[in-house]
Design a protein around this motif. Sequence first.
Motif, PDB file in Angstrom:
ATOM      1  N   LYS A  10       7.863 -23.642 -23.329  1.00  0.00           N
ATOM      2  CA  LYS A  10       8.035 -22.816 -24.519  1.00  0.00           C
ATOM      3  C   LYS A  10       8.952 -21.651 -24.200  1.00  0.00           C
ATOM      4  O   LYS A  10       8.882 -21.074 -23.110  1.00  0.00           O
ATOM      5  N   MET A  11       9.846 -21.297 -25.138  1.00  0.00           N
ATOM      6  CA  MET A  11      10.673 -20.104 -25.010  1.00  0.00           C
ATOM      7  C   MET A  11      11.130 -19.704 -26.405  1.00  0.00           C
ATOM      8  O   MET A  11      12.033 -20.327 -26.979  1.00  0.00           O
TER       9      MET A  11
ATOM     10  N   VAL B 271       2.220 -15.113 -25.359  1.00  0.00           N
ATOM     11  CA  VAL B 271       3.453 -14.777 -24.654  1.00  0.00           C
ATOM     12  C   VAL B 271       4.628 -15.499 -25.311  1.00  0.00           C
ATOM     13  O   VAL B 271       4.451 -16.382 -26.151  1.00  0.00           O
ATOM     14  N   ASP B 272       5.831 -15.112 -24.916  1.00  0.00           N
ATOM     15  CA  ASP B 272       7.036 -15.667 -25.539  1.00  0.00           C
ATOM     16  C   ASP B 272       7.527 -16.934 -24.861  1.00  0.00           C
ATOM     17  O   ASP B 272       8.221 -17.741 -25.479  1.00  0.00           O
TER      18      ASP B 272
ATOM     19  N   VAL C  99       7.302 -13.936 -20.092  1.00  0.00           N
ATOM     20  CA  VAL C  99       7.294 -15.340 -19.694  1.00  0.00           C
ATOM     21  C   VAL C  99       6.252 -15.566 -18.604  1.00  0.00           C
ATOM     22  O   VAL C  99       6.217 -14.840 -17.601  1.00  0.00           O
ATOM     23  N   LEU C 100       5.434 -16.584 -18.788  1.00  0.00           N
ATOM     24  CA  LEU C 100       4.400 -16.955 -17.830  1.00  0.00           C
ATOM     25  C   LEU C 100       4.931 -18.055 -16.920  1.00  0.00           C
ATOM     26  O   LEU C 100       5.457 -19.065 -17.405  1.00  0.00           O
ATOM     27  N   LEU C 101       4.800 -17.872 -15.601  1.00  0.00           N
ATOM     28  CA  LEU C 101       5.164 -18.897 -14.616  1.00  0.00           C
ATOM     29  C   LEU C 101       3.867 -19.510 -14.117  1.00  0.00           C
ATOM     30  O   LEU C 101       3.171 -18.923 -13.287  1.00  0.00           O
TER      31      LEU C 101
ATOM     32  N   TYR D 176       8.621 -11.489 -16.237  1.00  0.00           N
ATOM     33  CA  TYR D 176       8.166 -12.786 -15.750  1.00  0.00           C
ATOM     34  C   TYR D 176       6.921 -12.553 -14.899  1.00  0.00           C
ATOM     35  O   TYR D 176       6.930 -11.705 -14.005  1.00  0.00           O
ATOM     36  N   ALA D 177       5.848 -13.298 -15.201  1.00  0.00           N
ATOM     37  CA  ALA D 177       4.568 -13.075 -14.548  1.00  0.00           C
ATOM     38  C   ALA D 177       4.052 -14.361 -13.927  1.00  0.00           C
ATOM     39  O   ALA D 177       3.931 -15.388 -14.612  1.00  0.00           O
TER      40      ALA D 177
END
Length: 357
Positions: free
Chosen positions: A293-294, A268-269, A85-87, A248-249
């Motif tokens: 998005k997830m 990414v997811d 997951v991108l933050l 988480y990044a």
Amino acid sequence: MVDDTTGHAEGQEPRCDFCRHLIPETPVVASVEESEYQFCSQACREALEKSAYVFTESHGFMWFDPGVSALNTSLPQGAPRNAFVLLSGPAGTRDRALQAELIWRTLQRDESAIIVSFQEPPGSIVQQFLTFEWNVLPYLERDQLHILDCFTYRLSTRSRMYERMNEWNQHLHRVAENATTTIRDPTDIDEVTNKLDNCLENHNLVDSGLVLIDSLTEFGALVQPVRAYEFVRTIRADVCKGRFVPVYAGATVVTEESLFPHDLAYAVDGVIDLRLTEKLVPETLLKQIRIRKMNGVLVIPEWHTYEYTSGLGMVTFDPEEEQAKSAAKATETDENTPDHADAETDDQHTDRPDDTV
């Protein structure tokens, strides 16, 4: 009402008594210790005979509760365990506070967490948790929280940094030291991935825990783009898909969003957006969060306004509702305040009796 022969509620489609998924065709029936069970496949029937347990919740092993208010609101089914997951957000959105809360909630679930830090030394990371009144010292002491230090390679002499610290920072450094793995060269992707894998193995992290990368923006400044993309793909494959450990990044928006790491939405997811807006309250900059998005779960992609509070973490609120409450409170205060000022003014302007005879 439950049917005694199948164990399923009447009117509901039957679910496999092992994997808990819906049975789309004629079930495979088996009797085990005088009880009758239904399975979606022969494989699940055989697995039950070999296993000491069944999956009591459909997909339960795939999802987890992040414990962060806005994320829980937008993820009614929970977050997937096998997701990268991108933050993504600009400076000022307190994205690192969100990262810290994700780690803290993981520790509170009695799971282990790993921080891969490119931006801060271990002592500063610990201090950030303490600022929110989240005392991570016991978790560091028993190595439930582990830090991969990709920052202090910048220092020509690490001992000099320690010598310049005050007593408090030296204390934090000592506590974190035994729970820290130092990366000699963060530009060496193989070293970073190998030491992360060793750390995951040492903590026996499979279907449990969380990995935080702080941050992909900083990492992207160290290596060539091709190497950076390869790093993300490798971590996603080995950690998320291979171990079912979510990653988480952080990714601070400092340049165009078409550049790494903000162009990773396709790879990414999940993508969690953070933003600052002045549209809701004039002359006031408010922070908002949204899950763009997830993969694999139901997502409600709404913007939520938030702030961070010591001890509580992320607190969401409705700006219009808060404004209405403030206005009502101000009106109530005005109505309940005695009009002493007007009375005094009237007294000051009352004509004095004429003493002249």
